[in-house]
Design an enzyme around this catalytic site. Structure first.
Site, PDB file in Angstrom:
ATOM      1  N   SER A   1       0.696  -1.351   0.144  1.00 31.17           N
ATOM      2  CA  SER A   1       0.102   0.173   0.041  1.00 31.17           C
ATOM      3  C   SER A   1       0.888   1.299   0.005  1.00 31.17           C
ATOM      4  CB  SER A   1      -0.989   0.030   1.123  1.00 31.17           C
ATOM      5  OG  SER A   1      -1.670  -1.118   1.063  1.00 31.17           O
TER       6      SER A   1
HETATM    7  N1  SAM Z   1      -0.474  -4.981   4.070  1.00 30.35           N
HETATM    8  C1  SAM Z   1      -0.004  -5.381   2.868  1.00 30.35           C
HETATM    9  C2  SAM Z   1       1.428  -4.702   3.021  1.00 30.35           C
HETATM   10  O1  SAM Z   1       1.900  -4.037   3.708  1.00 30.35           O
HETATM   11  O2  SAM Z   1       2.268  -5.028   1.923  1.00 30.35           O
HETATM   12  C3  SAM Z   1      -0.664  -4.744   1.646  1.00 30.35           C
HETATM   13  C4  SAM Z   1      -1.629  -6.018   1.351  1.00 30.35           C
HETATM   14  S1  SAM Z   1      -2.299  -5.933  -0.273  1.00 30.35           S
HETATM   15  C5  SAM Z   1      -3.055  -4.299  -0.403  1.00 30.35           C
HETATM   16  C6  SAM Z   1      -3.825  -6.995   0.313  1.00 30.35           C
HETATM   17  C7  SAM Z   1      -3.381  -8.370   0.799  1.00 30.35           C
HETATM   18  O3  SAM Z   1      -4.584  -8.924   1.194  1.00 30.35           O
HETATM   19  C8  SAM Z   1      -2.932  -9.204  -0.486  1.00 30.35           C
HETATM   20  O4  SAM Z   1      -1.618  -9.595  -0.256  1.00 30.35           O
HETATM   21  C9  SAM Z   1      -4.191 -10.257  -0.711  1.00 30.35           C
HETATM   22  O5  SAM Z   1      -3.413 -11.531  -1.036  1.00 30.35           O
HETATM   23  C10 SAM Z   1      -4.526 -10.283   0.769  1.00 30.35           C
HETATM   24  N2  SAM Z   1      -5.886 -10.839   0.879  1.00 30.35           N
HETATM   25  C11 SAM Z   1      -6.896 -10.811   0.300  1.00 30.35           C
HETATM   26  N3  SAM Z   1      -7.990 -11.515   0.655  1.00 30.35           N
HETATM   27  C12 SAM Z   1      -7.278 -12.070   1.806  1.00 30.35           C
HETATM   28  C13 SAM Z   1      -8.028 -13.036   2.740  1.00 30.35           C
HETATM   29  N4  SAM Z   1      -9.275 -13.399   2.570  1.00 30.35           N
HETATM   30  N5  SAM Z   1      -7.261 -13.479   3.748  1.00 30.35           N
HETATM   31  C14 SAM Z   1      -6.066 -13.161   3.948  1.00 30.35           C
HETATM   32  N6  SAM Z   1      -5.354 -12.033   2.932  1.00 30.35           N
HETATM   33  C15 SAM Z   1      -5.951 -11.968   1.937  1.00 30.35           C
END
Ligand code: SAM
Length: 219
Positions: free
Chosen positions: A61
């Site tokens: 992000s």
């Molecule tokens: N917090 C992260 C960082 O600091 O890099 C950015 C996260 S990215 C915008 C969103 C993440 O949410 C992705 O890695 C995606 O695989 C994960 N995601 C989506 N649905 C999910 C779920 N049901 N459970 C766990 N992770 C999930």
């Protein structure tokens, strides 16, 4: 050294100048080497004011969004926090500088493994990562003083509300696949919650049992 200068500039121009005031958040953003959470070819861009790709159609992000979500948790130190969507591990690293224990859930194994490796390399020993569907939270470790969801959800999954302490705060983007509203929900008693909209945002979809289905979410 070069990255330390870029990081200081990022904090001044993208974090403090845009209204982040919590000194604990500002200090954490100054300390954590964001470039380590992206592939080496992107290190020169790691302190820019935008998200970056981390593979598997996911992103790290924008630094301002990480700071804003962390500030909205109103951590004072010593808390137990849950993050949904480990991604690169950067948000977890920021949380780990303030909270005493961080639990983070990721559904893509390559990302979870890579985040674990970087967090170990930079010495974040208070972060636990689980490979799972984060839409059901992390029941065995609940309750949490704060929950931060870093993917966009079509609704507020009930597990998150149930897994908050009284006084605990949930920060979650809720809305459509393309854009959402970042909400702050505070648990005031066992069955009372206060909700506030913070700002419009655009996150990758939260995919799982209580989120989008894989097809709907666009992965
Ligand atoms: N917090 C992260 C960082 O600091 O890099 C950015 C996260 S990215 C915008 C969103 C993440 O949410 C992705 O890695 C995606 O695989 C994960 N995601 C989506 N649905 C999910 C779920 N049901 N459970 C766990 N992770 C999930």
């Amino acid at each position: 050294m070069e990255y330390a200068i870029a990081r200081r500039r990022m904090v001044e121009r993208q974090i403090v100048a845009k209204g982040i005031q919590d000194p604990l958040v500002i200090e954490a953003m100054k300390r954590v080497p964001r470039h380590r959470f992206v592939e080496e070819a992107l290190w020169a861009q790691a302190y820019g004011d935008y998200p970056l790709p981390i593979g598997d159609k996911q992103t790290i992000s924008q630094p301002f969004m990480v700071a804003l979500m962390t500030q909205a948790l109103e951590l004072r130190g010593g808390e137990k926090v849950l993050e949904i969507g480990t991604g690169s591990g950067y948000q977890a690293a920021i949380l780990s500088q303030i909270a005493s224990r961080v639990y983070s859930v990721e559904r893509i194994s390559r990302l979870a493994r890579r985040a674990r490796q970087v967090l170990d390399e930079i010495g974040c020993t208070n972060v636990n990562i689980k490979l799972s569907d984060g839409t059901i939270g992390w029941e065995s470790e609940a309750p949490f003083d704060g929950i931060v969801v870093t993917a966009g959800s079509p609704k507020v999954p009930s597990h998150y509300l149930e897994q908050l302490t009284i006084g605990g705060r949930l920060i979650i983007p809720v809305g459509g696949r393309g854009s959402q509203v970042l909400k702050c929900i505070v648990r005031q008693s066992s069955d009372e919650f206060k909700e506030e909209n913070l700002l419009g945002c655009r996150f990758v979809p939260l995919i799982g049992k209580d989120g989008w289905s894989e097809g709907e979410g666009g992965l």
